[in-house]
Design a protein around this motif. Structure first.
Motif, PDB file in Angstrom:
ATOM      1  N   PHE A  42       0.866  -1.325  -0.166  1.00 22.77           N
ATOM      2  CA  PHE A  42       0.080  -0.029   0.077  1.00 22.77           C
ATOM      3  C   PHE A  42       0.832   1.253   0.026  1.00 22.77           C
ATOM      4  O   PHE A  42       0.421   2.032  -0.550  1.00 22.77           O
ATOM      5  CB  PHE A  42      -0.974   0.084   1.266  1.00 22.77           C
ATOM      6  N   LEU A  43       2.131   1.269   0.554  1.00 24.27           N
ATOM      7  CA  LEU A  43       2.991   2.479   0.616  1.00 24.27           C
ATOM      8  C   LEU A  43       3.796   2.566  -0.783  1.00 24.27           C
ATOM      9  O   LEU A  43       3.747   3.816  -1.231  1.00 24.27           O
ATOM     10  CB  LEU A  43       4.140   2.014   1.650  1.00 24.27           C
ATOM     11  N   VAL A  44       3.638   1.462  -1.556  1.00 28.46           N
ATOM     12  CA  VAL A  44       3.982   1.813  -2.805  1.00 28.46           C
ATOM     13  C   VAL A  44       3.137   2.332  -3.729  1.00 28.46           C
ATOM     14  O   VAL A  44       3.394   3.208  -4.424  1.00 28.46           O
ATOM     15  CB  VAL A  44       4.597   0.355  -3.610  1.00 28.46           C
ATOM     16  N   TYR A  45       1.897   1.835  -3.670  1.00 31.40           N
ATOM     17  CA  TYR A  45       0.878   2.561  -4.323  1.00 31.40           C
ATOM     18  C   TYR A  45       0.890   3.877  -3.921  1.00 31.40           C
ATOM     19  O   TYR A  45       0.645   4.815  -4.914  1.00 31.40           O
ATOM     20  CB  TYR A  45      -0.628   1.872  -3.856  1.00 31.40           C
ATOM     21  N   LEU A  46       0.720   4.337  -2.535  1.00 35.21           N
ATOM     22  CA  LEU A  46       0.774   5.847  -2.259  1.00 35.21           C
ATOM     23  C   LEU A  46       1.840   6.574  -2.790  1.00 35.21           C
ATOM     24  O   LEU A  46       1.847   7.628  -3.129  1.00 35.21           O
ATOM     25  CB  LEU A  46       0.702   5.949  -0.818  1.00 35.21           C
ATOM     26  N   VAL A  77       3.791   6.004  -5.577  1.00 35.17           N
ATOM     27  CA  VAL A  77       3.300   6.370  -6.796  1.00 35.17           C
ATOM     28  C   VAL A  77       2.345   7.258  -7.334  1.00 35.17           C
ATOM     29  O   VAL A  77       2.575   8.087  -8.057  1.00 35.17           O
ATOM     30  CB  VAL A  77       3.042   4.936  -7.653  1.00 35.17           C
ATOM     31  N   LYS A  78       1.286   7.085  -6.371  1.00 36.20           N
ATOM     32  CA  LYS A  78       0.270   7.970  -6.573  1.00 36.20           C
ATOM     33  C   LYS A  78       0.735   9.404  -6.157  1.00 36.20           C
ATOM     34  O   LYS A  78       0.292  10.374  -7.022  1.00 36.20           O
ATOM     35  CB  LYS A  78      -0.859   7.718  -5.728  1.00 36.20           C
ATOM     36  N   THR A  79       1.581   9.713  -5.093  1.00 35.10           N
ATOM     37  CA  THR A  79       2.055  10.820  -4.876  1.00 35.10           C
ATOM     38  C   THR A  79       2.962  11.428  -6.058  1.00 35.10           C
ATOM     39  O   THR A  79       2.726  12.790  -6.349  1.00 35.10           O
ATOM     40  CB  THR A  79       2.566  10.945  -3.575  1.00 35.10           C
ATOM     41  N   ALA A  82       7.552  19.705  -6.311  1.00 37.88           N
ATOM     42  CA  ALA A  82       8.718  19.526  -5.754  1.00 37.88           C
ATOM     43  C   ALA A  82       8.401  18.757  -4.425  1.00 37.88           C
ATOM     44  O   ALA A  82       8.805  17.592  -4.139  1.00 37.88           O
ATOM     45  CB  ALA A  82       9.546  20.710  -5.177  1.00 37.88           C
ATOM     46  N   ILE A  83       7.413  19.240  -3.555  1.00 34.53           N
ATOM     47  CA  ILE A  83       7.094  18.362  -2.491  1.00 34.53           C
ATOM     48  C   ILE A  83       6.486  16.893  -2.938  1.00 34.53           C
ATOM     49  O   ILE A  83       6.792  16.239  -2.104  1.00 34.53           O
ATOM     50  CB  ILE A  83       5.831  19.107  -1.757  1.00 34.53           C
ATOM     51  N   ASN A  84       5.726  17.086  -3.793  1.00 32.58           N
ATOM     52  CA  ASN A  84       5.087  15.766  -4.409  1.00 32.58           C
ATOM     53  C   ASN A  84       6.153  14.747  -4.799  1.00 32.58           C
ATOM     54  O   ASN A  84       5.969  13.690  -4.152  1.00 32.58           O
ATOM     55  CB  ASN A  84       4.291  15.904  -5.562  1.00 32.58           C
ATOM     56  N   VAL A 115       9.060   9.993  -3.419  1.00 37.61           N
ATOM     57  CA  VAL A 115      10.153   9.123  -3.264  1.00 37.61           C
ATOM     58  C   VAL A 115      10.713   8.753  -1.786  1.00 37.61           C
ATOM     59  O   VAL A 115      11.038   7.556  -1.544  1.00 37.61           O
ATOM     60  CB  VAL A 115      11.460   9.915  -3.656  1.00 37.61           C
ATOM     61  N   SER A 116      10.244   9.568  -0.672  1.00 30.73           N
ATOM     62  CA  SER A 116      10.435   9.252   0.635  1.00 30.73           C
ATOM     63  C   SER A 116       9.507   7.855   0.930  1.00 30.73           C
ATOM     64  O   SER A 116       9.650   7.018   1.726  1.00 30.73           O
ATOM     65  CB  SER A 116       9.921  10.363   1.595  1.00 30.73           C
TER      66      SER A 116
END
Length: 204
Positions: free
Chosen positions: A82-86, A88-90, A182-184, A189-190
């Motif tokens: 789910f973190l991977v999904y979030l 990529v979505k971000t 830039a924040i996205n 990435v984080s």
């Protein structure tokens, strides 16, 4: 005595929440993208999950903790996916601050998503167990004292999210599309980095 325990629980909850991790990044980014209410709902989901794990450790709920720890691999894997999904979505999110995004992301969805994500880290129970042992609650049946500490943890965690959301809410009014993009990128990435770290831990 209980007042001191409450303060210790509050401090622990605050510091636990303030530690930079995927939930920290996610809550910050949601506040910047969708407003303070969405960010606050996300933070409260984390605080409730912290309180749940604290209660499991404090009250010696061995059946629950045993089940969660026995299935920690699969629970953690679901969280990592789910973190991977979030992440990529971000990364793919548009840089504009859209009012429509606030309507699309409901308060219950914000709360439940962070609640579920925080609960995908069952080893957190062990951290709470160590804290309660350090407070002298491991060898006692004083459930009143344990309840005070758990309440302190919840309040401390919630307090941090109020601080973070308030600061991010003020910053939101000064963001332009380029800075928000830039924040996205940084947030995406984080979050992907935290997901990779979690997967590496699970498979080591």
């Amino acid at each position: 005595m209980k007042g001191e325990l409450a303060l210790k629980g509050l401090a622990f909850g605050f510091l636990l929440a303030a530690t930079v991790g995927p939930m920290w990044v996610l809550c910050l980014r949601r506040t910047l993208a969708s407003g303070a209410l969405i960010g606050l709902a996300s933070g409260m989901g984390i605080a409730v999950a912290d309180g749940f794990y604290g209660a499991v450790a404090a009250f010696g709920l061995t059946a629950i903790s045993g089940f969660l720890l026995a299935h920690a691999f699969w629970i953690g894997l679901v969280g990592a996916i789910f973190l991977v999904y979030l992440g990529v979505k971000t990364l793919m999110a548009r840089p504009e601050l859209q009012q429509a995004e606030e309507k699309q992301f409901s308060l219950p969805a914000a709360f439940l998503s962070t609640l579920g994500l925080t609960l995908t880290n069952p080893p957190t129970i062990l951290a709470f167990a160590a804290i309660f042992a350090g407070l002298g609650l491991a060898s006692t049946s004083d459930y009143g004292a344990a309840a005070v500490v758990v309440a302190g943890v919840c309040v401390g965690s919630a307090a941090w999210w109020v601080v973070l959301v308030s600061a991010a809410g003020k910053l939101r009014n000064h963001l332009g599309p380029r800075l928000f993009r830039a924040i996205n990128v940084i947030a995406g990435v984080s979050i992907l980095g935290f997901a990779a770290w979690q997967i590496a831990v699970l498979f080591r």
